[in-house]
Design a protein around this motif. Structure first.
Motif, PDB file in Angstrom:
ATOM      1  N   THR A  92      76.204  -3.321  96.265  1.00 39.97           N
ATOM      2  CA  THR A  92      75.621  -2.752  97.476  1.00 39.97           C
ATOM      3  C   THR A  92      74.399  -3.528  97.980  1.00 39.97           C
ATOM      4  O   THR A  92      73.893  -3.252  99.059  1.00 39.97           O
ATOM      5  CB  THR A  92      75.219  -1.289  97.233  1.00 39.97           C
ATOM      6  N   ASP A  93      73.932  -4.491  97.193  1.00 37.49           N
ATOM      7  CA  ASP A  93      72.800  -5.323  97.616  1.00 37.49           C
ATOM      8  C   ASP A  93      73.301  -6.301  98.685  1.00 37.49           C
ATOM      9  O   ASP A  93      74.225  -7.061  98.437  1.00 37.49           O
ATOM     10  CB  ASP A  93      72.251  -6.084  96.410  1.00 37.49           C
TER      11      ASP A  93
ATOM     12  N   SER B  99      78.932  -8.700  97.864  1.00 39.40           N
ATOM     13  CA  SER B  99      78.767  -7.591  98.801  1.00 39.40           C
ATOM     14  C   SER B  99      79.860  -7.699  99.862  1.00 39.40           C
ATOM     15  O   SER B  99      80.417  -8.784 100.079  1.00 39.40           O
ATOM     16  CB  SER B  99      77.388  -7.650  99.464  1.00 39.40           C
TER      17      SER B  99
ATOM     18  N   SER C 296      73.918  -9.821  97.548  1.00 33.44           N
ATOM     19  CA  SER C 296      74.884 -10.079  96.483  1.00 33.44           C
ATOM     20  C   SER C 296      76.024 -10.955  96.980  1.00 33.44           C
ATOM     21  O   SER C 296      76.501 -10.807  98.110  1.00 33.44           O
ATOM     22  CB  SER C 296      75.443  -8.762  95.953  1.00 33.44           C
TER      23      SER C 296
ATOM     24  N   THR D  79      80.396  -2.822 106.832  1.00 36.70           N
ATOM     25  CA  THR D  79      80.592  -2.806 105.376  1.00 36.70           C
ATOM     26  C   THR D  79      81.844  -2.044 104.988  1.00 36.70           C
ATOM     27  O   THR D  79      82.176  -1.948 103.809  1.00 36.70           O
ATOM     28  CB  THR D  79      79.376  -2.169 104.676  1.00 36.70           C
TER      29      THR D  79
END
Length: 308
Positions: A150-151, A157, A154, A202
């Protein structure tokens, strides 16, 4: 050990890590700080061409480092868990626990289910056959910079994952060597899912949404999430009621005559149409500007003649 035997004063010995008279059992935090003492020394880094200090210290901001330092979760790995305590070997040594082929087994000590899924995947099968180009855990998740999914920073992600996968799947050399389909990344970006991903969504489908995370298998495998029989179920995760029609037609559509003639003709038409339109606009601007200059000169001349 070899460096110490050669007489180097920079190499750590037993007492460097364990002390002399006050020998005590090293805690995880203590062992990490001892490693940082040497690997954060700029002179040592430059002298022995070690990984950059910023790279070493990035561990503390990783998901593992935060678990140890911020939350006190001592089950999380520290330096010695990944690099070993006494038998520390460079990654190019086949016996090293951080040798590329050994990475899945190393990470699998904690991540058991992920290890099993990976080893049975097309990537895991390849690495077990000594195909060094196949990705392992660190290729996708990073090393000292591992972050939670969730970063936003990342590598895995939702927004960054397509770019991580593209490092291999858009590599011309790898495409030619292993014969997998090219332009998977480009063709994904041209889809609704790809456009939504670029603009920050996302929830839009990315590579892992369709192909899986660790248990990635070729479409010819009946267990694969992208096998024709399984595509309705895979698409159904986001599109409830997805039927057999979802399995028809190409997914990574390329605007070429071989893959999709309609897409090719539409793309070609708009390429020429927009190009010609831009040229016409440019010509129109030049003519309009020339007319403006001509009128301006005529106006100035009239004013001058009027004064005379």
């Amino acid at each position: 050990g070899k460096l110490y035997a050669s007489g180097s004063k920079d190499a750590p010995s037993c007492k460097t890590c364990h002390g002399t008279h006050g020998v005590t059992k090293l805690t995880k935090l203590m062992s990490s700080e001892i490693c940082f003492n040497c690997h954060s020394d700029r002179k040592v880094e430059e002298k022995y061409n070690l990984p950059g200090i910023e790279f070493i210290q990035a561990y503390k901001n990783s998901i593992h480092g935060k678990a140890v330092y911020n939350l006190g979760v001592l089950k999380a790995p520290v330096c010695s868990d990944c690099h070993n305590s006494h038998l520390v070997l460079p990654p190019d040594d086949p016996l090293s626990i951080i040798n590329k082929k050994n990475i899945p087994l190393l990470c699998g000590k904690c991540h058991l289910s992920e290890k099993e899924d990976y080893l049975n995947s097309i990537h895991g099968t390849a690495i077990q056959k000594n195909i060094k180009e196949a990705p392992v855990c660190t290729d996708c998740h990073g090393e000292h910079t591992i972050s939670i999914v969730t970063d936003p920073d990342s590598k895995v992600s939702p927004k960054n994952l397509p770019y991580t996968c593209s490092k291999c799947h858009d590599d011309v050399v790898l495409v030619e060597k292993f014969g997998f389909k090219s332009r998977r990344f480009t063709s994904y970006l041209n889809t609704f899912h790809g456009v939504a991903n670029v603009y920050g969504s996302t929830t839009a489908a990315n590579c892992a949404s369709c192909h899986g995370y660790h248990s990635i298998l070729p479409s010819s495998d009946p267990r694969s999430s992208i096998h024709p029989d399984n595509i309705p179920k895979t698409c159904g995760k986001c599109h409830p009621g997805a039927g057999i029609n979802f399995a028809k037609g190409p997914v990574h559509v390329e605007a070429t005559p071989d893959v999709s003639k309609p897409a090719y003709y539409v793309s070609t038409f708009y390429t020429w149409f927009i190009g010609i339109l831009c040229v016409m606009f440019f010509i129109h601007i030049i003519i309009d500007y020339a007319s403006y200059r001509k009128k301006k000169k005529s106006f100035i001349r009239e004013r001058i003649d009027g004064r005379q």
